[in-house]
Scaffold this active site. Sequence first.
Site, PDB file in Angstrom:
ATOM      1  N   TYR A  62       0.847  -1.190   0.000  1.00 39.44           N
ATOM      2  CA  TYR A  62       0.000   0.000   0.000  1.00 39.44           C
ATOM      3  C   TYR A  62       0.889   1.249   0.000  1.00 39.44           C
ATOM      4  O   TYR A  62       2.111   1.159  -0.012  1.00 39.44           O
ATOM      5  CB  TYR A  62      -0.951  -0.027   1.196  1.00 39.44           C
ATOM      6  CG  TYR A  62      -2.039  -1.063   1.073  1.00 39.44           C
ATOM      7  CD1 TYR A  62      -3.110  -0.874   0.210  1.00 39.44           C
ATOM      8  CD2 TYR A  62      -2.005  -2.252   1.805  1.00 39.44           C
ATOM      9  CE1 TYR A  62      -4.118  -1.828   0.073  1.00 39.44           C
ATOM     10  CE2 TYR A  62      -2.995  -3.208   1.684  1.00 39.44           C
ATOM     11  CZ  TYR A  62      -4.053  -2.993   0.817  1.00 39.44           C
ATOM     12  OH  TYR A  62      -5.036  -3.941   0.678  1.00 39.44           O
ATOM     13  N   ASN A  66     -20.113 -33.523  -1.711  1.00 40.63           N
ATOM     14  CA  ASN A  66     -18.885 -33.260  -2.469  1.00 40.63           C
ATOM     15  C   ASN A  66     -17.738 -32.749  -1.610  1.00 40.63           C
ATOM     16  O   ASN A  66     -16.613 -32.599  -2.106  1.00 40.63           O
ATOM     17  CB  ASN A  66     -19.169 -32.270  -3.606  1.00 40.63           C
ATOM     18  CG  ASN A  66     -19.907 -32.927  -4.763  1.00 40.63           C
ATOM     19  OD1 ASN A  66     -19.758 -34.125  -4.992  1.00 40.63           O
ATOM     20  ND2 ASN A  66     -20.705 -32.146  -5.482  1.00 40.63           N
ATOM     21  N   CYS A  77     -13.228 -22.294   8.851  1.00 43.71           N
ATOM     22  CA  CYS A  77     -13.015 -21.561   7.604  1.00 43.71           C
ATOM     23  C   CYS A  77     -12.343 -22.519   6.629  1.00 43.71           C
ATOM     24  O   CYS A  77     -11.432 -23.264   7.009  1.00 43.71           O
ATOM     25  CB  CYS A  77     -12.118 -20.361   7.867  1.00 43.71           C
ATOM     26  SG  CYS A  77     -11.412 -19.612   6.380  1.00 43.71           S
ATOM     27  N   GLU A  93     -29.686 -39.742   3.908  1.00 46.16           N
ATOM     28  CA  GLU A  93     -28.556 -39.670   2.979  1.00 46.16           C
ATOM     29  C   GLU A  93     -28.280 -41.074   2.436  1.00 46.16           C
ATOM     30  O   GLU A  93     -28.177 -42.038   3.205  1.00 46.16           O
ATOM     31  CB  GLU A  93     -27.320 -39.124   3.690  1.00 46.16           C
ATOM     32  CG  GLU A  93     -25.981 -39.338   3.000  1.00 46.16           C
ATOM     33  CD  GLU A  93     -25.927 -38.751   1.602  1.00 46.16           C
ATOM     34  OE1 GLU A  93     -25.317 -39.394   0.725  1.00 46.16           O
ATOM     35  OE2 GLU A  93     -26.495 -37.656   1.384  1.00 46.16           O
ATOM     36  N   GLY A 148      -8.802 -13.614  11.065  1.00 42.29           N
ATOM     37  CA  GLY A 148      -9.659 -12.862  10.156  1.00 42.29           C
ATOM     38  C   GLY A 148     -10.806 -13.725   9.689  1.00 42.29           C
ATOM     39  O   GLY A 148     -11.900 -13.728  10.261  1.00 42.29           O
ATOM     40  N   ARG A 149     -10.555 -14.508   8.661  1.00 40.72           N
ATOM     41  CA  ARG A 149     -11.607 -15.363   8.090  1.00 40.72           C
ATOM     42  C   ARG A 149     -12.190 -16.361   9.094  1.00 40.72           C
ATOM     43  O   ARG A 149     -13.395 -16.632   9.051  1.00 40.72           O
ATOM     44  CB  ARG A 149     -11.047 -16.073   6.852  1.00 40.72           C
ATOM     45  CG  ARG A 149     -10.753 -15.120   5.710  1.00 40.72           C
ATOM     46  CD  ARG A 149      -9.932 -15.769   4.604  1.00 40.72           C
ATOM     47  NE  ARG A 149      -8.581 -16.079   5.050  1.00 40.72           N
ATOM     48  CZ  ARG A 149      -7.705 -16.772   4.326  1.00 40.72           C
ATOM     49  NH1 ARG A 149      -8.042 -17.238   3.135  1.00 40.72           N
ATOM     50  NH2 ARG A 149      -6.494 -17.009   4.784  1.00 40.72           N
ATOM     51  N   ARG A 171      -3.945 -17.859   8.602  1.00 38.07           N
ATOM     52  CA  ARG A 171      -4.430 -19.232   8.781  1.00 38.07           C
ATOM     53  C   ARG A 171      -3.974 -19.794  10.136  1.00 38.07           C
ATOM     54  O   ARG A 171      -3.453 -20.900  10.229  1.00 38.07           O
ATOM     55  CB  ARG A 171      -3.974 -20.131   7.628  1.00 38.07           C
ATOM     56  CG  ARG A 171      -4.316 -19.617   6.241  1.00 38.07           C
ATOM     57  CD  ARG A 171      -4.213 -20.708   5.184  1.00 38.07           C
ATOM     58  NE  ARG A 171      -5.292 -21.679   5.327  1.00 38.07           N
ATOM     59  CZ  ARG A 171      -5.211 -22.959   4.928  1.00 38.07           C
ATOM     60  NH1 ARG A 171      -4.074 -23.411   4.414  1.00 38.07           N
ATOM     61  NH2 ARG A 171      -6.227 -23.770   5.079  1.00 38.07           N
ATOM     62  N   ALA A 199     -25.931 -28.523   1.527  1.00 37.98           N
ATOM     63  CA  ALA A 199     -27.248 -27.887   1.487  1.00 37.98           C
ATOM     64  C   ALA A 199     -28.215 -28.590   2.427  1.00 37.98           C
ATOM     65  O   ALA A 199     -28.920 -27.947   3.214  1.00 37.98           O
ATOM     66  CB  ALA A 199     -27.794 -27.879   0.060  1.00 37.98           C
TER      67      ALA A 199
END
Length: 663
Positions: free
Chosen positions: A180, A440, A363, A432, A339-340, A317, A413
């Site tokens: 930056y 997946n 994450c 299931e 963060g994540r 991480r 889902a």
Amino acid sequence: MKYKNLFTPVQIGNVTLKNRFALAPMGPLGLADAQGGFNQRGIDYYTERAKGGTGLIITGVTFSDCQVETQSMPNCPNSTYNPVHFIRTSREMTERVHAYGSKIFLMMSGGFGRVTIPTNLGEFPPVAPSAIPHRWLDKTCRPLTKEEIRSIVKSFGDGAYNAKRGGFDGIEVHAVHEGYLLDQFAISMFNQRTDEYGGSVENRLRFAREVVEEIKSRCGEDFPVVLRYSVKSMIKDWREGALPGEDFEEKGRDTQEGLEAAKLLVSYGYDALDTDVGTYDAWWWNHPPMYQEKGLFRPYCKMVKEVVDVPVLCAGRMDNPDMASEAVEDGTCDIVSLGRPLLADPDYVNKLRAGRREEIRPCISCQEGCMGRVQEYSMINCAVNPQAARERVTAYEPVRKSKKVLVVGGGVAGCEAARVLAVRGHMPVLFEKTGSLGGNLIPGGAPAFKEDDLELAKWYETALKKLDVPVHLHTEVRKEDVLKAEYDAVIVATGSSPKVFPLGDDSHVYTAAQVLTKEKDCGSSTVVVGGGLVGCETALWLAQNGKQVTIVEALDSLMAVNGPLCHANKDMLERLIPYNGIDVVTGAKVTGFKNGTLSYLIRDEEEQISCDSVILSVGYREENMLYQDLQFDVPEIYLLGDAKKVSNIMYAIWDAFEVANHI
């Protein structure tokens, strides 16, 4: 308590943090209002992470100056914008954060310079220390005048003063980090000035020195100022970054100068260094995808820690609590920045403190919900947590009458739908057809660099068990099974199946899922047909395991239809392909496979490749026959996930949350 050292107090200046966890600063897109203050989403977002136990909240970047770089960036504490409104909305937020015993620092930026987002430039030329190339555009930057530098320095003082009035406990300066504007001044490659802001290391750091001195003069010596700081640049050349383990000549800031600069910056008055490595020319370092190892900044943080006497923050991480605890214990860092991981689970810290580690939602480092959406839609979110930065509008809806809901399919889902239904008070039952949950995620998580996909599958298994959701594995649901049962609503999330087509010798033609799960052995050499994300990751995994791999893609480039992929992920994966010896053929149509030879057409010319097998990775096909059979017989029925439309993990989870939260 296993992680007790992570819950001991630590000081930055005269501010005491209750534990060793910080919310790492992330782009705050969508969290500001039109007047430069914090909107309700932003207030709720930061407060939720404080409520979750995080000791220090560091906001995403705010611009101290909106004049030299006229960008439409979120939040502006500067008095030339709307200081009263900024202070008022800040106060509302900081008071809520303080209620949970957390501290909060405002991140303030001097500007982006040559890495300015192209859509924010408008007609104005980008600025920089010198006339150097812009990172993204074919433009040459305009050198800042000394008067402009001084105006930016003054704006830091004005902004910090307003932040202090707004209840912030300190400032984090953005940044001698990631290339930056302040970092461009600090790096000789970018800074070719001959005045007092160029030349020696001390001169190149003069801008950063004047910033901290200005803040301290306006807010007092006891008002903490942290610096976001990159020890090493990882630049091979203009717009060319280095990969992990690559032997290269550093063109930016090398480690030796990085440590010298760290000592100088602390002597100038910075109270802590928030440390990493990288620049936008190598931005898969500062925004590490799953292809980077966990805790990748630890060696550099430890080197900084050994030469300075102020706290060092370490991100990158660091979500594994064993790794975090060891880093604090052995002096690698003082504070662990998440963060994540705090996007994925704002309650990470409280869950860890309470001994509920298995309940922390992982994450997966996909960056599709965070960086991908920041880039494409100017909104920070999370792929695995639909409520991140949408806490109020996605709050769980109260249930007026509990319903018995059939969920068919145990992919992400189906699992998310069942989880949300149970949280709200409904009675979901999940079926299931395979022997495990995750869909997946199971083949997708086979490569070592995708381990968190498997952790997400485990998390859903744990969540459904704790919520007492009945789960029936090895059970395929048929139309008659649904009609004879008494369900108030039905959710069909039956997923998708890989697309396949005959090539001739189909006994040695496999799907990516078959190879990833080791159902099939691809031999020592293979061709992956399809250069999307799945194909590229499969090829990388095989090459890392000693296989000879070629990718054949029909389009003119790899990963042409995937999105919203974070460019850091895509750019790194594109470079890892040749780095790992993977051959790539684009613009090619596969025509057949026979006797160990794959044939394809490229520019109407037939070419051949010798290989032991062919792996098809050409997409997936929706499996929605059960929904088609039931849609006119079941009054309340929903189709979710890949069964509705083949997409990515994020949209499968988000759609499931939306529907399940309103049944």
